[in-house]
Design a protein around this motif. Structure first.
Motif, PDB file in Angstrom:
ATOM      1  N   ALA A  44     -10.727  12.205  -9.254  1.00 32.37           N
ATOM      2  CA  ALA A  44     -10.880  12.268  -7.886  1.00 32.37           C
ATOM      3  C   ALA A  44     -10.318  13.196  -7.134  1.00 32.37           C
ATOM      4  N   VAL A  45      -9.195  13.387  -7.551  1.00 31.41           N
ATOM      5  CA  VAL A  45      -8.400  14.535  -6.654  1.00 31.41           C
ATOM      6  C   VAL A  45      -9.142  15.962  -7.128  1.00 31.41           C
ATOM      7  N   SER A  46      -9.422  16.025  -8.332  1.00 32.97           N
ATOM      8  CA  SER A  46      -9.575  17.299  -8.766  1.00 32.97           C
ATOM      9  C   SER A  46     -11.171  17.789  -7.973  1.00 32.97           C
ATOM     10  N   SER A  47     -11.935  16.706  -8.106  1.00 33.71           N
ATOM     11  CA  SER A  47     -13.404  16.580  -7.333  1.00 33.71           C
ATOM     12  C   SER A  47     -13.228  17.600  -6.066  1.00 33.71           C
ATOM     13  N   PHE A  48     -12.194  17.243  -5.219  1.00 32.43           N
ATOM     14  CA  PHE A  48     -11.956  17.712  -4.028  1.00 32.43           C
ATOM     15  C   PHE A  48     -11.587  19.397  -4.004  1.00 32.43           C
ATOM     16  N   ALA A  49     -11.075  19.748  -4.842  1.00 34.52           N
ATOM     17  CA  ALA A  49     -10.367  21.154  -5.245  1.00 34.52           C
ATOM     18  C   ALA A  49     -11.782  21.883  -5.757  1.00 34.52           C
ATOM     19  N   GLU A  50     -12.380  21.188  -6.689  1.00 33.47           N
ATOM     20  CA  GLU A  50     -13.993  21.868  -7.058  1.00 33.47           C
ATOM     21  C   GLU A  50     -14.747  21.803  -5.810  1.00 33.47           C
ATOM     22  N   ALA A  51     -14.776  21.010  -5.060  1.00 31.48           N
ATOM     23  CA  ALA A  51     -15.639  20.966  -3.782  1.00 31.48           C
ATOM     24  C   ALA A  51     -15.327  22.029  -2.772  1.00 31.48           C
ATOM     25  N   GLY A  52     -14.019  22.282  -2.671  1.00 30.13           N
ATOM     26  CA  GLY A  52     -13.337  23.285  -1.645  1.00 30.13           C
ATOM     27  C   GLY A  52     -13.484  24.540  -2.075  1.00 30.13           C
ATOM     28  N   ILE A 110       0.833  -1.360  -0.034  1.00 30.42           N
ATOM     29  CA  ILE A 110      -0.058  -0.048   0.038  1.00 30.42           C
ATOM     30  C   ILE A 110       0.960   1.253   0.094  1.00 30.42           C
ATOM     31  N   SER A 111       0.733   2.051  -1.012  1.00 33.18           N
ATOM     32  CA  SER A 111       1.424   3.574  -1.059  1.00 33.18           C
ATOM     33  C   SER A 111       0.608   4.314  -0.708  1.00 33.18           C
ATOM     34  N   ILE A 112       0.958   5.480  -0.228  1.00 34.52           N
ATOM     35  CA  ILE A 112       0.310   6.751   0.125  1.00 34.52           C
ATOM     36  C   ILE A 112       1.042   7.865  -0.472  1.00 34.52           C
ATOM     37  N   ARG A 113       0.446   8.816  -1.157  1.00 35.71           N
ATOM     38  CA  ARG A 113       1.003  10.011  -1.556  1.00 35.71           C
ATOM     39  C   ARG A 113       0.173  11.237  -1.604  1.00 35.71           C
ATOM     40  N   ARG A 114       0.504  12.455  -1.399  1.00 34.63           N
ATOM     41  CA  ARG A 114      -0.213  13.410  -1.378  1.00 34.63           C
ATOM     42  C   ARG A 114      -0.163  14.350  -2.403  1.00 34.63           C
ATOM     43  N   GLU A 115      -1.402  14.804  -3.109  1.00 37.87           N
ATOM     44  CA  GLU A 115      -1.451  15.582  -4.085  1.00 37.87           C
ATOM     45  C   GLU A 115      -2.511  16.711  -3.677  1.00 37.87           C
ATOM     46  N   ASN A 116      -2.026  17.808  -3.988  1.00 39.58           N
ATOM     47  CA  ASN A 116      -2.887  19.118  -3.756  1.00 39.58           C
ATOM     48  C   ASN A 116      -3.680  18.984  -2.337  1.00 39.58           C
ATOM     49  N   GLY A 117      -3.005  18.380  -1.239  1.00 39.23           N
ATOM     50  CA  GLY A 117      -3.803  18.285  -0.013  1.00 39.23           C
ATOM     51  C   GLY A 117      -4.887  16.958   0.096  1.00 39.23           C
ATOM     52  N   VAL A 118      -4.683  16.248  -0.930  1.00 35.28           N
ATOM     53  CA  VAL A 118      -5.502  15.097  -1.060  1.00 35.28           C
ATOM     54  C   VAL A 118      -4.690  13.926  -0.910  1.00 35.28           C
ATOM     55  N   ALA A 119      -4.996  12.942  -0.003  1.00 36.37           N
ATOM     56  CA  ALA A 119      -4.109  11.773   0.139  1.00 36.37           C
ATOM     57  C   ALA A 119      -4.850  10.543  -0.916  1.00 36.37           C
ATOM     58  N   VAL A 120      -3.686  10.077  -1.538  1.00 33.00           N
ATOM     59  CA  VAL A 120      -4.013   9.056  -2.451  1.00 33.00           C
ATOM     60  C   VAL A 120      -3.554   7.875  -2.105  1.00 33.00           C
ATOM     61  N   LEU A 134      -5.565   3.775   6.003  1.00 34.85           N
ATOM     62  CA  LEU A 134      -6.594   4.836   5.963  1.00 34.85           C
ATOM     63  C   LEU A 134      -6.735   5.729   7.141  1.00 34.85           C
ATOM     64  N   ASP A 135      -6.626   4.832   8.200  1.00 32.60           N
ATOM     65  CA  ASP A 135      -6.678   5.506   9.373  1.00 32.60           C
ATOM     66  C   ASP A 135      -5.674   6.604   9.723  1.00 32.60           C
ATOM     67  N   GLU A 136      -4.412   6.058   9.255  1.00 29.69           N
ATOM     68  CA  GLU A 136      -3.196   7.017   9.447  1.00 29.69           C
ATOM     69  C   GLU A 136      -3.381   8.484   8.534  1.00 29.69           C
ATOM     70  N   VAL A 137      -3.956   8.365   7.170  1.00 29.15           N
ATOM     71  CA  VAL A 137      -4.054   9.453   6.585  1.00 29.15           C
ATOM     72  C   VAL A 137      -5.423  10.482   7.034  1.00 29.15           C
ATOM     73  N   LEU A 138      -6.295   9.737   7.602  1.00 28.81           N
ATOM     74  CA  LEU A 138      -7.626  10.567   7.968  1.00 28.81           C
ATOM     75  C   LEU A 138      -6.851  11.315   9.314  1.00 28.81           C
ATOM     76  N   SER A 139      -6.150  10.582   9.978  1.00 23.60           N
ATOM     77  CA  SER A 139      -5.656  11.362  11.335  1.00 23.60           C
ATOM     78  C   SER A 139      -4.784  12.505  11.006  1.00 23.60           C
ATOM     79  N   GLU A 140      -4.419  12.578   9.556  1.00 26.29           N
ATOM     80  CA  GLU A 140      -3.532  13.905   9.398  1.00 26.29           C
ATOM     81  C   GLU A 140      -4.459  14.879   8.698  1.00 26.29           C
ATOM     82  N   GLY A 141      -5.725  15.018   8.643  1.00 25.21           N
ATOM     83  CA  GLY A 141      -7.011  15.608   8.208  1.00 25.21           C
ATOM     84  C   GLY A 141      -6.575  16.381   6.794  1.00 25.21           C
ATOM     85  N   PRO A 142      -6.587  15.520   6.072  1.00 31.25           N
ATOM     86  CA  PRO A 142      -6.300  15.692   4.349  1.00 31.25           C
ATOM     87  C   PRO A 142      -7.669  16.426   3.993  1.00 31.25           C
TER      88      PRO A 142
END
Length: 116
Positions: A108-116, A5-15, A34-42
């Motif tokens: 998916a990543v850009s959908s968060f930018a649009e929502a924010g 399992i890899s985790i990367r960040r892109e524009n404030g979104v955890a992938v 998932l618990d780890e990335v959610l605890s970081e408040g993405p």
């Protein structure tokens, strides 16, 4: 079977990108990631399923629990790029009615930018 399992960040979104089979043995690692990335408040979390060829009910349970946790934290969580057989399972289980499933990680990543 094992899973990476890899985790990367892109524009404030955890992938979060699991690779391999997600079953009773490997799903706890996904839950931990998932618990780890959610605890970081993405701003949002994308679970990229393009490299997952199989998932079972344990994996679905992990995804639903993470979705609920994200919702309670005010964080969006979506699934992106599931392979056909995995997507079929999501539809049969009704996951697509609960967790948004998007055709690409980029959208998916850009959908968060649009929502924010």
């Amino acid at each position: 079977m094992t899973s990476d399992i890899s985790i990367r960040r892109e524009n404030g979104v955890a992938v979060v990108t699991p690779v391999g089979e997600m079953d009773a043995v490997t799903s706890p690692a996904l839950a931990e990631a998932l618990d780890e990335v959610l605890s970081e408040g993405p701003e949002g979390v994308v679970v990229a399923f393009a490299k997952v060829g199989f998932c079972d009910s344990r994996c679905i349970g992990v995804l639903v629990a993470a979705f609920r946790q994200a919702r309670d934290l005010g964080v969006g969580l979506v699934i992106a790029e599931p392979q056909q057989q995995v997507n079929r399972l999501f539809v049969i289980a009704g996951i697509d009615q609960v967790i948004p499933i998007m055709e690409s990680v980029g959208k998916a990543v850009s959908s968060f930018a649009e929502a924010g």
